[in-house]
Design a protein around this motif. Structure first.
Motif: not given
Length: 136
Positions: A1-14, A46-60
């Motif tokens: 999977x390319x980073x673009x595809x991973x980015x797309x998956x992360x966007x869908x999660x957000x 790992x890219x997606x995990x980083x977003x899932x784990x850290x985004x809620x605390x960075x959201x504000x």
């Protein structure tokens, strides 16, 4: 999977997070076809995990940046897809060390694929305006 595809998956999660207020790695297991999880390699996971784990605390902080740089729309009026793209882009810029130009280009491409016809201009303008201020 390319980073673009991973980015797309992360966007869908957000995007899902903007609706449900739940951001979980379990979503990848529950909807692997939607997120193309069967093609995730270790680095992109790992890219997606980083977003899932850290985004809620960075959201504000990220939402404050969006609000301060969105002159025409309040954050609760921004389309959920556009909000997910902006959140992802700002997370990458602020916390992942991905080059600004790469992040903005990828955000614009996501907007062209998933958002309204002219949303990519709004996203490009907001991110570009933020970076011009030198705040990143």
């Amino acid at each position: 999977m390319s980073r673009r595809s991973a980015r797309e998956a992360a966007m869908k999660l957000l995007y899902e997070y903007s609706i449900t207020d739940i951001l979980s790695k379990d979503t990848i297991k529950e909807a692997p076809d939607v997120l193309e999880a069967d093609t995730l390699d270790e680095d992109n996971m790992r890219y997606i995990d980083s977003i899932v784990e850290q985004f809620p605390e960075k959201r504000e902080e990220i939402d404050t940046i969006i609000s301060e740089n969105s002159h025409s729309w309040k954050i609760d009026r921004i389309a959920k897809v556009d909000l997910a793209i902006l959140r992802l882009a700002l997370f990458e810029i602020l916390y992942m060390g991905i080059p600004d130009k790469v992040t903005i280009n990828e955000a614009v491409e996501l907007a062209k694929k998933y958002s309204a016809d002219k949303s990519y201009k709004y996203i490009n303008g907001l991110l570009g305006g933020y970076l011009k201020k030198g705040e990143a």
